[in-house]
Each structure stands twice: as structure tokens, then as C-alpha cells.
Design a protein around this motif. Structure first.
Motif, PDB file in Angstrom:
ATOM      1  N   GLY A   1       0.825  -1.212   0.000  1.00  0.00           N
ATOM      2  CA  GLY A   1       0.000   0.000   0.000  1.00  0.00           C
ATOM      3  C   GLY A   1       0.857   1.258   0.000  1.00  0.00           C
ATOM      4  N   LEU A   2       1.915   1.253   0.812  1.00  0.00           N
ATOM      5  CA  LEU A   2       2.839   2.396   0.820  1.00  0.00           C
ATOM      6  C   LEU A   2       3.538   2.535  -0.528  1.00  0.00           C
ATOM      7  N   THR A   3       3.870   1.410  -1.154  1.00  0.00           N
ATOM      8  CA  THR A   3       4.501   1.443  -2.481  1.00  0.00           C
ATOM      9  C   THR A   3       3.589   2.137  -3.479  1.00  0.00           C
ATOM     10  N   ILE A   4       2.328   1.756  -3.486  1.00  0.00           N
ATOM     11  CA  ILE A   4       1.359   2.358  -4.414  1.00  0.00           C
ATOM     12  C   ILE A   4       1.222   3.857  -4.134  1.00  0.00           C
ATOM     13  N   LEU A   5       1.085   4.214  -2.868  1.00  0.00           N
ATOM     14  CA  LEU A   5       0.951   5.620  -2.479  1.00  0.00           C
ATOM     15  C   LEU A   5       2.180   6.438  -2.908  1.00  0.00           C
ATOM     16  N   LEU A   6       3.357   5.914  -2.647  1.00  0.00           N
ATOM     17  CA  LEU A   6       4.589   6.617  -3.018  1.00  0.00           C
ATOM     18  C   LEU A   6       4.759   6.691  -4.532  1.00  0.00           C
ATOM     19  N   PHE A   7       4.373   5.628  -5.224  1.00  0.00           N
ATOM     20  CA  PHE A   7       4.467   5.641  -6.683  1.00  0.00           C
ATOM     21  C   PHE A   7       3.598   6.755  -7.270  1.00  0.00           C
ATOM     22  N   PHE A   8       2.356   6.833  -6.818  1.00  0.00           N
ATOM     23  CA  PHE A   8       1.473   7.880  -7.331  1.00  0.00           C
ATOM     24  C   PHE A   8       1.956   9.275  -6.929  1.00  0.00           C
ATOM     25  N   THR A   9       2.540   9.382  -5.746  1.00  0.00           N
ATOM     26  CA  THR A   9       3.123  10.666  -5.331  1.00  0.00           C
ATOM     27  C   THR A   9       4.257  11.057  -6.272  1.00  0.00           C
ATOM     28  N   GLU A  10       5.116  10.094  -6.611  1.00  0.00           N
ATOM     29  CA  GLU A  10       6.222  10.365  -7.535  1.00  0.00           C
ATOM     30  C   GLU A  10       5.704  10.749  -8.924  1.00  0.00           C
ATOM     31  N   VAL A  11       4.664  10.074  -9.385  1.00  0.00           N
ATOM     32  CA  VAL A  11       4.081  10.405 -10.694  1.00  0.00           C
ATOM     33  C   VAL A  11       3.508  11.821 -10.669  1.00  0.00           C
ATOM     34  N   LEU A  12       2.805  12.163  -9.603  1.00  0.00           N
ATOM     35  CA  LEU A  12       2.251  13.514  -9.495  1.00  0.00           C
ATOM     36  C   LEU A  12       3.350  14.573  -9.455  1.00  0.00           C
ATOM     37  N   ILE A  13       4.411  14.287  -8.735  1.00  0.00           N
ATOM     38  CA  ILE A  13       5.542  15.218  -8.700  1.00  0.00           C
ATOM     39  C   ILE A  13       6.134  15.373 -10.099  1.00  0.00           C
TER      40      ILE A  13
ATOM     41  N   PHE B   1      13.008  22.542  -5.855  1.00  0.00           N
ATOM     42  CA  PHE B   1      13.235  21.847  -4.588  1.00  0.00           C
ATOM     43  C   PHE B   1      12.503  20.512  -4.503  1.00  0.00           C
ATOM     44  N   ILE B   2      11.178  20.531  -4.609  1.00  0.00           N
ATOM     45  CA  ILE B   2      10.412  19.295  -4.417  1.00  0.00           C
ATOM     46  C   ILE B   2      10.763  18.256  -5.465  1.00  0.00           C
ATOM     47  N   ARG B   3      10.705  18.633  -6.724  1.00  0.00           N
ATOM     48  CA  ARG B   3      10.962  17.652  -7.774  1.00  0.00           C
ATOM     49  C   ARG B   3      12.375  17.065  -7.695  1.00  0.00           C
ATOM     50  N   PRO B   4      13.416  17.884  -7.625  1.00  0.00           N
ATOM     51  CA  PRO B   4      14.751  17.279  -7.633  1.00  0.00           C
ATOM     52  C   PRO B   4      15.185  16.663  -6.311  1.00  0.00           C
ATOM     53  N   TYR B   5      14.742  17.207  -5.194  1.00  0.00           N
ATOM     54  CA  TYR B   5      15.256  16.717  -3.910  1.00  0.00           C
ATOM     55  C   TYR B   5      14.276  15.799  -3.193  1.00  0.00           C
ATOM     56  N   ILE B   6      13.063  16.266  -2.964  1.00  0.00           N
ATOM     57  CA  ILE B   6      12.071  15.440  -2.271  1.00  0.00           C
ATOM     58  C   ILE B   6      11.751  14.198  -3.108  1.00  0.00           C
ATOM     59  N   GLY B   7      11.664  14.373  -4.414  1.00  0.00           N
ATOM     60  CA  GLY B   7      11.419  13.234  -5.300  1.00  0.00           C
ATOM     61  C   GLY B   7      12.491  12.158  -5.163  1.00  0.00           C
ATOM     62  N   ASP B   8      13.756  12.581  -5.043  1.00  0.00           N
ATOM     63  CA  ASP B   8      14.856  11.615  -4.887  1.00  0.00           C
ATOM     64  C   ASP B   8      14.849  10.953  -3.511  1.00  0.00           C
ATOM     65  N   VAL B   9      14.483  11.706  -2.485  1.00  0.00           N
ATOM     66  CA  VAL B   9      14.342  11.111  -1.151  1.00  0.00           C
ATOM     67  C   VAL B   9      13.251  10.041  -1.184  1.00  0.00           C
ATOM     68  N   LEU B  10      12.118  10.394  -1.794  1.00  0.00           N
ATOM     69  CA  LEU B  10      10.977   9.468  -1.834  1.00  0.00           C
ATOM     70  C   LEU B  10      11.239   8.231  -2.677  1.00  0.00           C
ATOM     71  N   VAL B  11      12.060   8.357  -3.727  1.00  0.00           N
ATOM     72  CA  VAL B  11      12.286   7.196  -4.593  1.00  0.00           C
ATOM     73  C   VAL B  11      13.018   6.084  -3.839  1.00  0.00           C
TER      74      VAL B  11
END
Length: 125
Positions: free
Chosen positions: A10-22, A30-40
Motif C-alpha cells: 500500500g505504501l509502495t502504491i501511495l509513493l508511486f502515485f506521489t512520484e508520478v504527481l511530482i 526543490f520538491i521535484r529534484p530533492y524530495i522526489g529523490d528522497v521518496l524514490v
């Protein structure tokens, strides 16, 4: 060892969709290059833990190693070297720009994994 975990999935799905939205809608510095890399890194960890009942540290270190390897391959322009520079998917999955700061973002993701898993372990005890 192989065991499906619905919570991590479930967390995988949630994080995947978060990454797609980003990727689709966030075009900032900031968010796209840094937070996106943290989340991946967290996304890859949750994906692994969705199917493998393995200890936290080995899985987290494996995911961190894969992230580092992909970043190093970006430095060698691997997408172009294997002839996939026109592939949008290859450019998104493997990336196409090396950055030293990405190693730090991956480490932050790794540390978040360790901290959250330690917190969950204490809660369970």
C-alpha cells in the motif's frame, strides 16, 4: 523469506502515485529534484519489503546501493550508451543527469527508512 506484505505494498502504491504527481505537475527547484529523490529510495524499499520478509538494514542498504549505482550510471550517460536516449521511460527510470547532491538525497531517504522502522519496532514492543 518471500512473503507478501499488504502494508508495504500500500505504501509502495501511495509513493508511486506521489512520484508520478511530482513528475507531472511539480516543476520547481526543490520538491521535484530533492524530495522526489528522497521518496524514490523509500519507494524502492517499500516495494522490496512488499514481497520479501527480510531485515530492515540489509534491504535499506541494498536499495541505497541501487540508487547509488543508477546515479553513477547517469554520470556515464548510460541511457545514450545503450541507445535509449529517445525513450521517455528509460530517461525517467534511469535518469539522464548526474548530480553529486543526489547521493545526499538518497542517504536522507535511507535515514528516514531506518528512523521510521526503528520507531515502528519500538511501538510494537
Amino acid at each position: 523469506m518471500l512473503q507478501f506484505n499488504i502494508n508495504y505494498f500500500g505504501l509502495t502504491i501511495l509513493l508511486f502515485f506521489t512520484e508520478v504527481l511530482i513528475a507531472l505537475f511539480v516543476h520547481d527547484a526543490f520538491i521535484r529534484p530533492y524530495i522526489g529523490d528522497v521518496l524514490v529510495v523509500i519507494l524502492m524499499y517499500c516495494f522490496c519489503k512488499s514481497f520479501a520478509n527480510l531485515p530492515v538494514l540489509p534491504v535499506a542498504l541494498f536499495v541505497l546501493s541501487v540508487a547509488f549505482l543508477i546515479e553513477i550510471l547517469q554520470g556515464f550517460n548510460i541511457v545514450a550508451k545503450i541507445g535509449l536516449e529517445k525513450s521517455k521511460l528509460a530517461n525517467v527510470v534511469l535518469g539522464n543527469s548526474f548530480s553529486w547532491i543526489d547521493f545526499l538525497t538518497y542517504i536522507v531517504g535511507f535515514l528516514i527508512i531506518i528512523a521510521m522502522e526503528n520507531r515502528l519496532a519500538k511501538k510494537v514492543r
